[in-house]
Write a protein that holds these residues in place. Structure first.
Motif, mmCIF file in Angstrom:
data_model
loop_
_atom_site.group_PDB
_atom_site.id
_atom_site.type_symbol
_atom_site.label_atom_id
_atom_site.label_comp_id
_atom_site.label_asym_id
_atom_site.label_seq_id
_atom_site.Cartn_x
_atom_site.Cartn_y
_atom_site.Cartn_z
ATOM 1 N N ILE A 145 4.821 -29.936 -63.248
ATOM 2 C CA ILE A 145 5.553 -30.963 -62.501
ATOM 3 C C ILE A 145 6.966 -31.043 -63.063
ATOM 4 O O ILE A 145 7.151 -31.331 -64.243
ATOM 5 C CB ILE A 145 4.858 -32.344 -62.609
ATOM 6 N N SER A 149 10.600 -33.802 -59.215
ATOM 7 C CA SER A 149 9.407 -34.438 -58.636
ATOM 8 C C SER A 149 9.110 -35.775 -59.306
ATOM 9 O O SER A 149 8.679 -36.729 -58.651
ATOM 10 C CB SER A 149 8.188 -33.520 -58.776
ATOM 11 N N PHE A 153 9.024 -38.925 -56.772
ATOM 12 C CA PHE A 153 7.799 -39.704 -56.608
ATOM 13 C C PHE A 153 7.723 -40.888 -57.574
ATOM 14 O O PHE A 153 6.697 -41.568 -57.635
ATOM 15 C CB PHE A 153 6.573 -38.800 -56.782
ATOM 16 N N GLY A 244 2.182 -40.446 -50.729
ATOM 17 C CA GLY A 244 3.135 -39.444 -50.259
ATOM 18 C C GLY A 244 3.624 -39.669 -48.839
ATOM 19 O O GLY A 244 4.449 -38.911 -48.339
ATOM 20 N N TYR A 265 -3.152 -36.785 -55.926
ATOM 21 C CA TYR A 265 -1.722 -37.003 -56.170
ATOM 22 C C TYR A 265 -1.008 -35.700 -56.513
ATOM 23 O O TYR A 265 0.063 -35.404 -55.976
ATOM 24 C CB TYR A 265 -1.540 -38.002 -57.329
ATOM 25 N N ILE A 269 2.268 -33.581 -54.790
ATOM 26 C CA ILE A 269 3.487 -33.286 -55.552
ATOM 27 C C ILE A 269 3.722 -31.785 -55.662
ATOM 28 O O ILE A 269 4.849 -31.300 -55.467
ATOM 29 C CB ILE A 269 3.418 -33.938 -56.950
ATOM 30 N N GLN A 273 6.830 -29.612 -54.181
ATOM 31 C CA GLN A 273 7.669 -28.707 -54.991
ATOM 32 C C GLN A 273 7.772 -27.319 -54.369
ATOM 33 O O GLN A 273 8.768 -26.622 -54.541
ATOM 34 C CB GLN A 273 7.087 -28.577 -56.405
#
Length: 437
Positions: A145, A149, A153, A244, A265, A269, A273
């Motif tokens: 991650i 991001s 988020f 999201g 989750y 994400i 990406q």
């Protein structure tokens, strides 16, 4: 503050508002004669049929027949409520909303909780980058991650309760009370305050306006449960929320062409990406009618991509059955079935962006999944099996409101049963009888 706004003020506000300026600031418009035209933001189309009249201060779509004034546009396009649209237009026109004695207490309560969750989210975000929380950034790196991001988020970290309590109790005791009301903190029978999400990575759950109404927390240690959601409050209903959705709405042109439903989750994400910015996640609960209805109001195409396990297959079949009542002729439901043991997060890391796009492109239509599932344990080798299969499919087809899709499903059923020849025989018999007469 929610007022009972006089009609005279609303009329004055609309007369001072140029609807062309309002809509042109949101979507691209072209002038043709007296009116302005655009691709409709409320349904998929190639030829502009969305008309905006300066004279009438009104918009109308010749395709989907949506219509209204500047207030209606802000409500439908920006997902504002009535008061927010009035405030927006009042601000643009430099007009003050007249005072009223009628105030909605529920609005006040909700606003306080939204403000509280916004503040605590900032605390969580700051915790991510503190030296003592290196294990958090290390974990996020193992999940690949990136910082962008984390910012997009608003990912954060909930550490010890004392830090929150000691800092805020001196400045604002009401803040602690609101943290309890929002479910971030809770009291036990001895009135001792505890942090519900201690030592968890925090994922803010936002509504379409970007307001945080709850959190999902993921432990980085071996705590049970692995994932924990906010409890039910006046602003958070687990069964009605999706992770999201705000980010998807923000990063796609309207109307949104398709939505990809996933389970976690990190799925959302990681896909984001990898430039797949239309994934949303259910909150650790099975999908329901309210969510399907909400999603079909946003898009015409829903693609389900659950985890590659038995639970994922069951979730797909359940989604199909729940969605039947919302399958109009312009609504499409598809399914992606991942290899065993994989989820969207893991598979896109292994295969990459292009191969995952192929999975989306080759997603299985609802009709194919329906017949494949029901034929799995039925070879249609005898009249009894054919009768059972026919009843199952017919019961499902009858729940679908779309007339065209219903017609083709029935046609497909007849084909599978191989009864077209029987119909021909009946026709021939009728003809023979007519000749004898």
């Amino acid at each position: 503050m929610l007022y009972k706004i006089p009609k005279s003020f609303i009329n004055e506000l609309l007369s001072n508002t140029n609807i062309v300026d309002i809509i042109s600031s949101k979507i691209k418009t072209i002038k043709r004669g007296k009116n302005y035209y655009s691709i409709c933001p409320f349904h998929n189309e190639k030829t502009p049929s969305f008309s905006i009249s300066f004279e009438k201060q009104f918009y109308y779509c010749f395709g989907c027949h949506v219509h209204g004034n500047a207030i209606d546009f802000l409500i439908n396009y920006e997902k504002m409520n009535f008061l927010e649209s009035i405030k927006e237009l009042s601000s643009l026109n430099g007009m003050k909303i007249p005072n009223s004695k009628i105030i909605n207490k529920k609005y006040y309560k909700k606003k306080k909780l939204y403000d509280t969750l916004k503040k605590i989210s900032l605390i969580y975000k700051n915790n991510i980058y503190k030296k003592k929380n290196k294990n958090v950034t290390k974990y996020l790196k193992t999940r690949k991650i990136n910082k962008k991001s984390i910012e997009t988020f608003s990912i954060g970290y909930s550490n010890n309760l004392k830090i929150i309590k000691n800092y805020y109790i001196k400045k604002n005791k009401k803040f602690i009370k609101n943290l309890i009301k929002s479910g971030i903190l809770y009291k036990n029978t001895n009135n001792t305050i505890y942090n519900r999400f201690v030592e968890r990575i925090m994922f803010p759950i936002k509504n379409l306006k970007g307001e945080i109404n709850g959190f999902g927390g993921r432990t980085i240690f071996n705590k049970v449960p692995k994932y924990l959601n906010s409890p039910e409050t006046i602003i958070f209903k687990k069964k009605e929320n999706l992770y999201g959705l705000f980010e998807t709405y923000k990063n796609n042109r309207k109307p949104i062409k398709k939505l990809l439903i996933v389970e976690g989750y990190f799925d959302v994400i990681t896909l984001f990406q990898n430039k797949i910015k239309y994934a949303i996640s259910i909150l650790g609960t099975s999908i329901n009618e309210k969510i399907i209805k909400k999603l079909f109001n946003i898009t015409n195409t829903i693609i389900c991509c659950y985890d590659g396990d038995d639970a994922g297959k069951k979730a797909s079949w359940k989604t199909l059955k729940i969605s039947l009542a919302y399958i109009e002729d312009n609504k499409i439901l598809k399914f992606i079935f991942l290899p065993k043991g994989e989820d969207p997060d893991s598979i896109i890391k292994k295969e990459g962006h292009k191969k995952f796009l192929l999975r989306i492109k080759n997603a299985i239509p609802m009709s194919k999944f329906l017949f494949t599932k029901l034929l799995k344990n039925n070879k249609l080798s005898n009249p009894e099996e054919k009768t059972k299969f026919s009843i199952q499919v017919k019961n499902i087809i009858e729940k679908i409101p779309g007339k065209i899709i219903k017609f083709f499903l029935k046609k497909n059923l007849i084909k599978k049963l191989g009864i077209s020849k029987v119909k021909n025989i009946k026709l021939q018999n009728k003809k023979k009888k007519k000749k004898k007469i």
